[in-house]
Structures are given as structure tokens and as C-alpha cells.
Design a protein around this motif. Structure first.
Motif, PDB file in Angstrom:
ATOM      1  N   LYS A  19      -7.835 -12.289   3.549  1.00  0.00           N
ATOM      2  CA  LYS A  19      -8.633 -13.129   4.459  1.00  0.00           C
ATOM      3  C   LYS A  19      -8.319 -12.920   5.940  1.00  0.00           C
ATOM      4  O   LYS A  19      -8.352 -13.842   6.748  1.00  0.00           O
ATOM      5  N   LYS A  41      -8.546  -7.401   3.933  1.00  0.00           N
ATOM      6  CA  LYS A  41      -9.715  -8.256   3.692  1.00  0.00           C
ATOM      7  C   LYS A  41      -9.440  -9.240   2.575  1.00  0.00           C
ATOM      8  O   LYS A  41      -9.841 -10.406   2.643  1.00  0.00           O
ATOM      9  N   ASN A  42      -8.775  -8.759   1.538  1.00  0.00           N
ATOM     10  CA  ASN A  42      -8.429  -9.643   0.429  1.00  0.00           C
ATOM     11  C   ASN A  42      -7.505 -10.763   0.866  1.00  0.00           C
ATOM     12  O   ASN A  42      -7.480 -11.829   0.270  1.00  0.00           O
ATOM     13  N   CYS A  44       0.814  -1.214   0.000  1.00  0.00           N
ATOM     14  CA  CYS A  44       0.000   0.000   0.000  1.00  0.00           C
ATOM     15  C   CYS A  44       0.855   1.276   0.000  1.00  0.00           C
ATOM     16  O   CYS A  44       0.332   2.372  -0.191  1.00  0.00           O
ATOM     17  N   ILE A  83      -7.523  -1.403   4.392  1.00  0.00           N
ATOM     18  CA  ILE A  83      -8.594  -2.320   4.830  1.00  0.00           C
ATOM     19  C   ILE A  83      -8.884  -3.363   3.757  1.00  0.00           C
ATOM     20  O   ILE A  83      -8.998  -4.564   4.037  1.00  0.00           O
ATOM     21  N   ASN A  84      -8.966  -2.891   2.517  1.00  0.00           N
ATOM     22  CA  ASN A  84      -9.236  -3.825   1.423  1.00  0.00           C
ATOM     23  C   ASN A  84      -8.120  -4.846   1.261  1.00  0.00           C
ATOM     24  O   ASN A  84      -8.378  -6.020   1.020  1.00  0.00           O
ATOM     25  N   TYR A  85      -6.888  -4.376   1.392  1.00  0.00           N
ATOM     26  CA  TYR A  85      -5.754  -5.292   1.273  1.00  0.00           C
ATOM     27  C   TYR A  85      -5.876  -6.420   2.296  1.00  0.00           C
ATOM     28  O   TYR A  85      -5.734  -7.597   1.985  1.00  0.00           O
ATOM     29  N   GLU A 102     -13.389  -2.291  12.078  1.00  0.00           N
ATOM     30  CA  GLU A 102     -13.079  -0.883  12.286  1.00  0.00           C
ATOM     31  C   GLU A 102     -13.526  -0.491  13.690  1.00  0.00           C
ATOM     32  O   GLU A 102     -14.625  -0.814  14.127  1.00  0.00           O
ATOM     33  N   ASP A 156      -8.756   3.132   3.248  1.00  0.00           N
ATOM     34  CA  ASP A 156      -9.601   2.089   2.647  1.00  0.00           C
ATOM     35  C   ASP A 156      -8.768   1.050   1.917  1.00  0.00           C
ATOM     36  O   ASP A 156      -9.097  -0.143   1.907  1.00  0.00           O
ATOM     37  N   LYS A 157      -7.687   1.517   1.319  1.00  0.00           N
ATOM     38  CA  LYS A 157      -6.802   0.616   0.591  1.00  0.00           C
ATOM     39  C   LYS A 157      -6.225  -0.436   1.550  1.00  0.00           C
ATOM     40  O   LYS A 157      -6.177  -1.625   1.221  1.00  0.00           O
TER      41      LYS A 157
END
Lengths: 339, 221
Positions: free
Chosen positions: A328, A325-326, A284, A321-323, A333, A318-319
Motif C-alpha cells: 500500500k 504496491k502490495n 526481493c 514495484i509489486n512488493y 514510475e 517489477d517484483k
């Protein structure tokens, strides 16, 4: 799957005391099921009511409401005499060991058998077997005052096991012991559970004790059952305030960080083998601040949590968080966590 | 110097004192032990809480302990006559001695038993022990050392009470000290009796403490 009857059932259990005219609620509406062969931890801060709870299991304290069902017997329907008989099948160990100081080790171990009316020669034989199990065969004739804390607890365990109980209740059994001795006592309890199939209920305020040997855990807070489940689930994803307080210990430092977004990442044993945070930062290309981290090894798998303070830029945040989540990870939050 | 008759008198007095002390102590314990146990188990946090009974027993014990012994001897003369057949002499003196010592010894026993760790009692309860079992196998054995020390104190007190009974014809060394030493100004008789009483108490104290220490398993060695 077959429906298995629980060995210990606490049903709507409540306990009130009257102290100087005021009613104190020690336990309120506790419902718990403990199955045969479990090592069940009951954890809570001091004063949460866990000691009262364990004393309700063998009716040393009579609940004011609700009842306890042991192996199908509703204790509230039994007479004093029947309860005494039943207690002979429930061993109990204590923080202060509670050995008879004027009896030697062997006679301490024989005491429950004396109460149960077992003959003297059989008592002696049984005490020798038990001393072997707890590794104190050479101390049969010693007096408790000549033993160390760990040895005293071993004698107490041998004593609790003498009548071949189905259940062993441990009330803060390791709280008076140093870490090394605690560790050896916990190993002994685990061994007893495996070898003899005894169901163990452990009352403690120490997270490490539950992590070390328990399969299931219940969190008691202010006399109420806050949370229960498998140790992995409750500790990796605590849902209630009480559970979080215990799992995160002390988080004053986090409290000072105001007006920033924070997330909590949970390591659930799968992803702890790769350097998640380092990879995330590289990927990121942004900074995060680690506010809190606590990872540990629970039964061969790595578990833990980390609280991260995210960058102010919401796209960057957000990046991240998405990383995660991707990858797993369990990400949560924490909006109310810092204010 | 002491005459031969006087020496014989003193020997008999010593025997009478020992006789009174031994039997008074034994009889006192016979009554004081159950009373002391009752005081402990009927407490609010006791094994068998009975607050009303506890308060009554407590009041009786306090009453018994607050009456001066010399007055008590006189007050209980009817009882003494009923039991011993007469109101003077060593055997008769045992009656007021027991009446005076029971409340005192019951308190000593009570405080010894209260020293026993509640945790140990709870452990016995968790094993399914009944109240009589807990009393006989936990309370008394665990309080053993303190009970022996208490018995030493109690016996010493009974010796001094028995000497006081000499003032009203109780017999024993106290009687001799008052009759010859005090009333007839035979100072040497008084000295000898006092020294004998001191020696008896001293020997008792040494023996009592020896037994207490020897039987106490809480001491590392």
C-alpha cells in the motif's frame, strides 16, 4: 454539509506592469478561496509573483483583471476611502518588519489605532494587552533599534493585531530571521490563529514554514497558480513541475543517472513506521540504489519521498514495484525523471 | 583699534544678521516644506503620482537654484519693493533671501523625505492610513533627524547669503565688512566681522547636530 462562504476570494486575478514599454505579467488568472480560520500558505520561488499576490489581497496593488472579494465585499467596487477603512481589518507583517524607527514599541503598536481614531487611553490599554500576547511587556518603552529581529517581528505582529483584524497577511515574515527565531515566530502565529481565530495568509519561499504551520497551500509559479490543496496532499504527491521543483529542492544527482528505470515512493504517514526499504530488499533479494530521499515529520505524521533506481533486470524491477504496491505504498514510475 | 561707534555698528550688524537669518529661514521653510513634500509625493513612485506637476516643480526648483544670488537680489527688486516697501536694509533683504533659499531648502527636504524606507510607508498604507496621515505621522517624523541636519545646513547657507547681500546695501555684518573693511581698507573691521560670522555659523552647526543626535531614536544606547 453547509456551504460556507470563503473569507477571501481571488477571482480571475491578473496583474500586469508596464516597464520601459514592455508589458510584464506578474499574475495571471489566479483563482483562490481562503476560508475563515485557515492558515493558508502561498509558496513559490522568488519572482513567482507571490508578493504581488498578497498585496492584491488588501489592494496595495490594484489587479489589472479580476477582483478580490473579502467577506462578501468586492474590493474593485469600493472607493479609496472604503478600501482604507477595510484595510483597518486586515493586519500585515513584512520581511523587514517595517516598524517606525523613531517611535517606541508602545507607540508603534498604537499606530494603527491612531489611524482608526481610537482614543489615547484605550490605545495604551490595548497595546499593553498585545505586548503580553507577544511576550514583550517589558519592552514597551524600547525603540526598535534596541530590539533583535525576532523581537521586532513580535512588535510588528502586535501592531498588526491591534485593530482586531479578521485576516493577517504575512509577507516573508520569517525570511530575515534565524531558524530558532523563525520557529518561535511560527509558534506565535499558530497560537494567535488558535486563540483569536484569525485567518492567516503566509507568503514564503521556504517549504519548512508551510510544513510547520499551514493547513492549506497554493503553489505560485511564473505568475500562475500551479497547484493548491491540503499541505499533506500537495507535498506528498506533487503533480506539477513547479510543485515538484519545490518539493524535491535540488536533484542534480538524479539527473546524471541515464537509461535506468526509476520509481518514486511516497510515504504518506501510514507506512513510515515500518522499515519498508529494508524489508523490500530482504524480500526481493535484490539491490536498489537510493537516488533521493527526503522524509520529514509533518504535524505528527511522517511524510516523504524517495527515488529509487531499480535493477536492470525487468523481472526483478517489477517484483520490487509489486512488493511496494502490495504494501500500500504510492509508487510512481519516473520514466522522464532521468534523461 | 576699533572706535566706540565702530563697535556699536558691529553690534547692530550682528543683530541685523541674526534678524535676517532667523526670519528668512522661517519664511523659507513656510514655502519650502509644502514644495519639498509635493516634490516627493508627486514622483512616479510617490504616494500621489502626478508626473506633469512633478516635472514643472522640478524645473522651477532647478531654475531658482541656478540663478546667482547677487543677480537674483537685483532681479527681484520690484518684488522686494512691493513687499517690504524699499529695496535696501535688513528687512528688504529677507525677500530675496527667501526667494533664493526656498528652492534650495525644498531640495534638502525632498532628499530627507526620500530617505524614509518605502516599507514603512507601505506598512502605514496597509493599516489604512490616508496620504495626509502618512505625511504627518510617517514621512516627517521618520525623516526628523535628516530634516534637522538639513535645517542646519540651510541656516548656514542663509547666513552666508545675507553677508553677500551686504554688497548691495543689505545691512548686517556682510554690509559692514564690505563698506568698512573692503572699500575703506579697515582690515581690522573686516577681520572682526568675518570672525563673528564664523562663530555664528559654528554655534549654529554645533546646536543643530546636538539636536539631531539627541532626537534620533535609531541610535542604540
Amino acid at each position: 454539509m453547509l456551504a460556507i462562504e470563503p473569507l477571501i476570494q481571488l477571482i480571475d486575478l491578473g496583474k500586469e506592469y508596464i516597464s520601459q514599454g514592455a508589458t510584464i505579467v506578474a499574475l495571471n488568472d489566479i483563482n483562490l478561496e481562503i476560508f475563515s480560520g485557515d492558515i493558508f500558505g502561498i509558496i513559490g520561488m522568488s519572482g513567482a509573483g507571490k508578493s504581488t499576490l498578497v498585496r492584491c489581497i488588501n489592494f496595495l496593488e490594484k489587479p489589472t483583471t479580476g477582483t478580490v472579494v473579502l467577506d462578501g465585499n468586492d474590493l474593485s467596487l469600493l472607493s479609496e476611502k472604503e478600501i482604507r477603512k477595510l484595510r483597518q481589518n486586515i493586519g500585515m507583517i513584512f520581511q523587514q518588519f517595517n516598524l517606525l524607527m523613531q517611535r517606541n514599541v508602545e507607540d508603534n503598536i498604537c499606530f494603527p489605532l491612531e489611524i482608526a481614531g481610537v482614543k489615547a487611553d484605550e490605545r495604551k490599554k490595548r497595546s499593553q494587552e498585545l505586548l503580553e500576547i507577544v511576550g514583550l511587556s517589558d519592552k514597551a518603552k524600547s525603540y526598535p533599534s534596541q530590539l533583535s529581529g525576532g523581537q521586532k517581528q513580535r512588535v510588528a505582529i502586535a501592531r498588526a493585531l491591534s485593530t482586531n483584524p479578521k485576516i493577517l497577511l504575512c509577507d516573508e515574515a520569517t525570511s530575515a530571521l534565524d531558524p530558532t527565531t523563525t520557529s518561535s515566530i511560527l509558534s506565535l502565529l499558530k497560537e494567535i490563529n488558535k486563540k483569536l481565530g484569525i485567518t492567516i495568509v503566509i507568503i514564503t519561499h521556504e517549504m519548512s514554514v508551510v510544513e510547520r504551520i499551514c493547513d492549506k497551500v497554493a503553489i505560485i509559479d511564473n505568475g500562475e497558480l500551479a497547484e493548491q490543496g491540503s499541505v499533506e496532499n500537495v507535498f506528498s504527491n506533487p503533480k506539477t513541475d513547479a510543485a515538484r521543483k519545490l518539493v524535491y529542492h535540488n536533484n542534480n544527482a538524479v539527473m546524471e543517472m541515464k537509461g535506468k528505470r526509476c520509481i518514486r515512493i511516497v510515504f504518506d504517514g501510514k507506512s513510515s513506521f515500518e522499515p519498508v526499504i529494508a524489508n523490500m530488499i530482504l524480500e526481493c533479494r535484490t539491490q536498489v540504489n537510493i537516488l533521493f530521499a527526503d522524509t520529514k515529520d509533518i504535524k505528527g505524521k511522517a511524510f516523504g519521498q524517495m527515488v529509487l533506481q531499480l535493477p536492470e533486470d525487468s523481472i526483478q524491477a517489477d517484483k520490487i514495484i509489486n512488493y511496494l504496491k502490495n504494501n500500500k505504498m504510492i509508487v510512481e514510475e519516473l520514466i522522464d525523471y532521468v534523461n | 583699534m576699533l572706535t566706540e561707534t565702530m563697535i556699536n555698528e558691529i553690534i547692530n550688524g550682528t543683530i541685523a544678521t541674526l534678524y535676517m537669518t532667523i526670519f528668512s529661514t522661517l519664511f523659507s521653510y513656510l514655502f519650502a516644506f509644502p514644495l519639498g513634500i509635493a516634490l516627493v509625493i508627486t514622483r512616479k513612485d510617490g504616494l500621489y503620482p502626478l508626473l506633469g506637476v512633478n516635472k514643472v516643480l522640478d524645473a522651477i526648483v532647478n531654475l531658482g537654484r541656478s540663478i546667482p544670488f547677487i543677480i537674483l537680489i537685483v532681479v527681484v527688486i520690484p518684488i522686494t519693493k512691493l513687499i517690504a516697501g524699499k529695496s535696501y536694509g535688513p528687512t528688504a533683504t529677507i525677500v530675496p533671501l527667501v526667494i533664493a533659499a526656498v528652492p534650495f531648502i525644498a531640495r534638502l527636504i525632498e532628499s530627507s523625505l526620500l530617505e524614509v524606507d518605502n516599507g514603512v510607508i507601505e506598512a502605514a498604507q496597509s493599516m489604512g492610513a490616508s496620504i495626509p496621515t502618512i505625511i504627518l505621522k510617517v514621512l516627517i517624523p521618520e525623516a526628523k533627524t535628516s530634516l534637522i541636519v538639513g535645517a542646519t545646513i540651510a541656516t548656514g547657507t542663509i547666513i552666508s547669503y545675507s553677508a553677500m547681500a551686504g554688497a548691495v546695501g543689505g545691512g548686517g555684518l556682510g554690509d559692514i565688512a564690505i563698506r568698512y573693511g573692503y572699500i575703506r581698507y579697515q582690515t581690522e573691521v573686516m577681520m572682526v566681522t568675518v570672525i563673528l560670522l564664523v562663530i555664528i555659523v559654528q554655534i549654529l552647526q554645533i546646536i543643530g547636530m546636538k539636536i539631531a543626535t539627541k532626537t534620533d531614536k535609531r541610535i542604540r544606547n
